[in-house]
Design a protein around this motif. Structure first.
Motif: not given
Ligand SMILES: O=P(O)(O)O[C@@H]1C[C@H](O)[C@@H](CO)O1
Ligand code: GUN
Length: 296
Positions: A47-59
């Motif tokens: 439900s968050l707007k203007n999302q920026v998403v990171f996979k845990y495996s990439d962090i």
């Protein structure tokens, strides 16, 4: 294969800082609110707007999610205009990670500027008045692993985060508990909103009947396998905390009962309440009243 082991506690600050800096370098916002989604409750992040998403495996330094119903994504965005970061999936002791590692994301929240942490979980209802689908505002906790010395703050204290002996009698912010009741009443959620004590066990086995009876006698209303270590770390570094449990199953207290706790029921209950919890969290966040707007 076991997850990779934790760095020595003395290096935790540098590890957390490197992760926070890495994330911030890729974002044009700073989150003020950190949200942790429990089993089956990951929809909150959508439900968050203007999302920026990171996979845990990439962090860098992040553990990996291994549990069904925990997507393993860190989602940044806004909820009714407030900058948020949402863990779509958390880490549990029973996954084999050290307790310092599973709470690393909470310290990363702190170093990114988060002021308020909202934690959700799925839990078994020990209180016999509770029904499946009830939402329990957590007013206090019992840290069972802590009785055996499993505490995320064990080891050398990191003074840059907080003091050696943090107080826990005010772990769950009372103003936020009141706000949650107000929001619940406005949304017409009174009928399934409760307030009680959450007890954390290590899992992954569910409780025996004797254990459920004991925990209930000790004053616990709900039992789960998470949240408490995150609360301790969040309070240690001075963030305010609000937490709630979705009662996903009734704890079995009776030897005649045919009920059996299972993860599928836990996920299904999350699905059934998902939309209402999203509305609840969005409204709650919009009323938190942060001094800054998260763009600093
Ligand atoms: O992450 P939470 O505490 O919501 O997950 C609960 C505890 C176990 O991980 C799982 C059991 O079904 O749900
Ligand atoms: N320990 C524990 N964790 C849960 N998570 C969801 N339901 C339960 C439960 O009954 N017991």
């Amino acid at each position: 294969m076991l997850p990779e082991s934790n760095a020595a506690p003395g290096y935790m600050y540098d590890e957390c800082k490197a992760t926070a800096d890495w994330l911030l370098s890729q974002l044009s916002m700073r989150p003020l609110v950190g949200i942790v989604c429990g089993s089956g409750l990951g929809g909150l992040a959508d439900s968050l707007k203007n999302q920026v998403v990171f996979k845990y495996s990439d962090i860098p330094n992040f553990p990996k999610s291994t549990v069904h119903g925990h997507a393993g994504r860190l989602v940044f965005g806004t909820l009714k205009g407030t900058s948020c970061v949402c863990m779509q999936g958390r880490f549990h002791l029973y996954e084999g990670y050290p307790v310092q590692k599973i709470t690393l994301p909470i310290r990363v929240f702190n170093l990114m500027g988060v002021e308020t942490v909202i934690l959700t979980n799925a839990a078994g209802g020990l209180n016999q008045d509770y029904r499946v689908g009830d939402v329990m505002i957590i007013k206090d906790h019992i840290n069972m692993p802590g009785f055996a010395g499993i505490n995320p703050l064990a080891g050398p204290n990191e003074d840059r985060f907080g003091v050696r002996f943090p107080c826990m009698s005010d772990a769950y912010n009372r103003k936020l508990v009141r706000l949650a009741h107000e929001v619940g009443a406005e949304l017409g959620f009174d009928e399934f909103l409760r307030e009680g004590v959450y007890c954390m066990l290590g899992g992954p086995s569910f409780e025996t009947i004797a254990e459920c009876r004991m925990l209930n006698k000790l004053g616990a209303d709900a039992v789960g396998m998470s949240t408490v270590h995150e609360v301790i770390v969040a309070r240690h570094c001075g963030m305010r905390v609000f937490a709630m449990s979705l009662i996903s199953n009734r704890s079995v207290m009776d030897y005649e009962s045919e009920e059996r706790a299972n993860h599928e029921e836990v996920l299904q209950t999350g699905d059934d309440r998902a939309k209402q919890l999203e509305v609840f969290v969005a409204t709650f966040v919009s009323r938190l009243g942060h001094a800054s707007n998260g763009t600093h």
